[in-house]
Design a protein around this motif. Structure first.
Motif, PDB file in Angstrom:
ATOM      1  N   ASP A  75      -1.594  -3.852  -3.607  1.00  0.00           N
ATOM      2  CA  ASP A  75      -2.443  -3.011  -4.454  1.00  0.00           C
ATOM      3  C   ASP A  75      -1.898  -2.894  -5.866  1.00  0.00           C
ATOM      4  O   ASP A  75      -0.675  -2.923  -6.084  1.00  0.00           O
ATOM      5  CB  ASP A  75      -2.540  -1.589  -3.887  1.00  0.00           C
ATOM      6  CG  ASP A  75      -3.303  -1.520  -2.579  1.00  0.00           C
ATOM      7  OD1 ASP A  75      -4.070  -2.461  -2.304  1.00  0.00           O
ATOM      8  OD2 ASP A  75      -3.124  -0.543  -1.839  1.00  0.00           O
ATOM      9  N   ASN A 104      -1.791  -4.588   2.535  1.00  0.00           N
ATOM     10  CA  ASN A 104      -2.513  -4.727   1.284  1.00  0.00           C
ATOM     11  C   ASN A 104      -1.531  -4.783   0.114  1.00  0.00           C
ATOM     12  O   ASN A 104      -0.556  -4.041   0.082  1.00  0.00           O
ATOM     13  CB  ASN A 104      -3.465  -3.550   1.062  1.00  0.00           C
ATOM     14  CG  ASN A 104      -4.633  -3.564   2.028  1.00  0.00           C
ATOM     15  OD1 ASN A 104      -4.950  -4.598   2.619  1.00  0.00           O
ATOM     16  ND2 ASN A 104      -5.275  -2.428   2.199  1.00  0.00           N
ATOM     17  N   LEU A 150      -7.365  -2.955  -4.737  1.00  0.00           N
ATOM     18  CA  LEU A 150      -6.880  -3.940  -3.779  1.00  0.00           C
ATOM     19  C   LEU A 150      -6.870  -5.315  -4.443  1.00  0.00           C
ATOM     20  O   LEU A 150      -7.912  -5.830  -4.834  1.00  0.00           O
ATOM     21  CB  LEU A 150      -7.759  -3.963  -2.528  1.00  0.00           C
ATOM     22  CG  LEU A 150      -7.460  -5.072  -1.509  1.00  0.00           C
ATOM     23  CD1 LEU A 150      -6.058  -4.912  -0.927  1.00  0.00           C
ATOM     24  CD2 LEU A 150      -8.500  -5.061  -0.388  1.00  0.00           C
ATOM     25  N   THR A 179       0.797  -1.219   0.000  1.00  0.00           N
ATOM     26  CA  THR A 179       0.000   0.000   0.000  1.00  0.00           C
ATOM     27  C   THR A 179       0.834   1.276   0.000  1.00  0.00           C
ATOM     28  O   THR A 179       1.682   1.498   0.864  1.00  0.00           O
ATOM     29  CB  THR A 179      -0.939   0.020   1.216  1.00  0.00           C
ATOM     30  OG1 THR A 179      -1.847  -1.067   1.108  1.00  0.00           O
ATOM     31  CG2 THR A 179      -1.726   1.327   1.272  1.00  0.00           C
ATOM     32  N   TYR A 235      -5.205  -8.154  -2.948  1.00  0.00           N
ATOM     33  CA  TYR A 235      -5.551  -9.015  -1.821  1.00  0.00           C
ATOM     34  C   TYR A 235      -4.897  -8.509  -0.543  1.00  0.00           C
ATOM     35  O   TYR A 235      -3.972  -7.694  -0.581  1.00  0.00           O
ATOM     36  CB  TYR A 235      -5.180 -10.477  -2.076  1.00  0.00           C
ATOM     37  CG  TYR A 235      -3.704 -10.759  -2.206  1.00  0.00           C
ATOM     38  CD1 TYR A 235      -2.930 -11.093  -1.101  1.00  0.00           C
ATOM     39  CD2 TYR A 235      -3.079 -10.718  -3.446  1.00  0.00           C
ATOM     40  CE1 TYR A 235      -1.578 -11.371  -1.220  1.00  0.00           C
ATOM     41  CE2 TYR A 235      -1.728 -10.996  -3.571  1.00  0.00           C
ATOM     42  CZ  TYR A 235      -0.981 -11.320  -2.461  1.00  0.00           C
ATOM     43  OH  TYR A 235       0.344 -11.582  -2.587  1.00  0.00           O
ATOM     44  N   GLU A 236      -5.419  -8.967   0.568  1.00  0.00           N
ATOM     45  CA  GLU A 236      -4.883  -8.624   1.875  1.00  0.00           C
ATOM     46  C   GLU A 236      -3.900  -9.717   2.284  1.00  0.00           C
ATOM     47  O   GLU A 236      -4.232 -10.893   2.283  1.00  0.00           O
ATOM     48  CB  GLU A 236      -6.025  -8.515   2.886  1.00  0.00           C
ATOM     49  CG  GLU A 236      -5.620  -7.866   4.198  1.00  0.00           C
ATOM     50  CD  GLU A 236      -6.812  -7.644   5.107  1.00  0.00           C
ATOM     51  OE1 GLU A 236      -7.033  -8.501   5.982  1.00  0.00           O
ATOM     52  OE2 GLU A 236      -7.527  -6.644   4.931  1.00  0.00           O
ATOM     53  N   ILE A 287     -13.477  -4.605  -5.587  1.00  0.00           N
ATOM     54  CA  ILE A 287     -12.941  -3.314  -5.154  1.00  0.00           C
ATOM     55  C   ILE A 287     -14.067  -2.489  -4.537  1.00  0.00           C
ATOM     56  O   ILE A 287     -15.235  -2.819  -4.681  1.00  0.00           O
ATOM     57  CB  ILE A 287     -12.309  -2.548  -6.334  1.00  0.00           C
ATOM     58  CG1 ILE A 287     -13.358  -2.322  -7.453  1.00  0.00           C
ATOM     59  CG2 ILE A 287     -11.127  -3.302  -6.895  1.00  0.00           C
ATOM     60  CD1 ILE A 287     -12.871  -1.435  -8.547  1.00  0.00           C
ATOM     61  N   SER A 302      -6.014   3.150  -6.738  1.00  0.00           N
ATOM     62  CA  SER A 302      -5.549   1.797  -6.476  1.00  0.00           C
ATOM     63  C   SER A 302      -6.691   0.800  -6.503  1.00  0.00           C
ATOM     64  O   SER A 302      -7.856   1.144  -6.297  1.00  0.00           O
ATOM     65  CB  SER A 302      -4.839   1.731  -5.116  1.00  0.00           C
ATOM     66  OG  SER A 302      -5.739   2.005  -4.064  1.00  0.00           O
TER      67      SER A 302
END
Length: 289
Positions: free
Chosen positions: A267, A265, A156, A146, A158-159, A289, A154
């Motif tokens: 991104d 994150n 996302l 991030t 994936y986390e 998203i 941006s």
């Protein structure tokens, strides 16, 4: 509404003649006449007054003319824009080093399958370096941990959870319960001073009033991982960075008591105004998203 009929109408209006419009459009005069007649039938009105070879716009035709120009211009703009988006020759991707090593190999095959004729170039660097390359248009988009900036948007991807990792045979693996105090007494390898990862981990210790034993501090997580593999200490690292080593049994995850949840994150970042790119749309279609 047929765009070719509207185009013919505009050419006749601008050139004042069916014959001249036909020449400009590389058509025959009867073809232009047929297009105008088709447009008139569709709109159920007369666009021209005809007096032998002389023509003039009707009142309805004069009213429609500026609207026809806007329709044709919008169509041409959209067509040109789609050609620019759909038919690029090269795609330049910026990627943080750890993501390039551990994430891109799983993403690139799908991108290449979708855009088989596009030549791809990968540029690696620190997440902040990639952010600057996106802003300076050196790359089309970046895949980074991030990074925020008013000039970029941006998506996302994936986390990515952050866990504590240790090498094989480490004493923490034999303990039934590992607390943050236990971890603070171990030689720790920290990375990427000032990054979100670094801030998360430092805040974790400071909030629990623990002073960690920082044995080494390096500028990227790949170096931290390699030092960890050499038994130089233990480290908190994002899951994506150590996926292969976990599978091979070269590193092990240690759960903390009480459990601590940390994540970063991953991104996709791109310059504002490029949101219509087919590549951006591809990623938006793949991820929520």
């Amino acid at each position: 509404m047929n765009i070719e009929n509207i185009e013919a109408f505009i050419y006749v209006c601008q050139l004042g003649s069916f014959n001249k419009a036909a020449e400009a459009l590389f058509l025959t005069q009867p073809s232009v006449t047929a297009r105008i007649q088709s447009l008139e039938r569709e709109m159920n009105l007369k666009l021209f007054h005809r007096n032998g070879k002389n023509i003039s716009l009707s009142d309805k035709g004069e009213h429609f003319f500026p609207h026809a120009q806007k329709i044709l211009q919008s169509y041409q703009d959209a067509k040109y824009g789609m050609q620019q988006v759909v038919l690029p020759n090269e795609l330049n991707i910026g990627s943080a080093l750890s993501i390039s090593n551990n994430v891109l190999p799983t993403i690139l095959p799908e991108i290449k399958s979708e855009f088989n004729n596009v030549r791809m170039k990968i540029v690696t660097g620190h997440s902040k370096d990639i952010l600057n390359k996106v802003i300076n248009k050196d790359v089309d988009f970046g895949i980074v941990r991030t990074e925020t900036h008013p000039q970029v948007e941006s998506i996302l991807l994936y986390e990515d959870p952050i866990h504590l990792f240790v090498p094989p045979g480490h004493e923490l693996l034999n303990q039934s319960k590992v607390t943050l105090e236990n971890v603070g007494n171990q030689p720790l390898i920290f990375f990427d001073y000032g990054s979100m990862d670094w801030l998360y981990i430092h805040r974790l210790f400071s909030n629990n009033h623990i002073t960690p034993n920082i044995a080494l501090e390096v500028d990227n997580m790949e170096t931290a991982k390699n030092l960890l593999l050499q038994g130089m200490g233990i480290s908190f690292l994002p899951e994506h960075c150590v996926k292969k080593e976990l599978e091979k049994g070269q590193l092990f995850r240690v759960a903390l008591t009480p459990p601590i949840k940390m994540s970063i994150n991953i991104d996709l970042i791109y310059l504002k105004g490029r949101s219509k790119s087919i590549f951006i749309n591809f990623f938006k279609g793949k991820f929520k998203i």
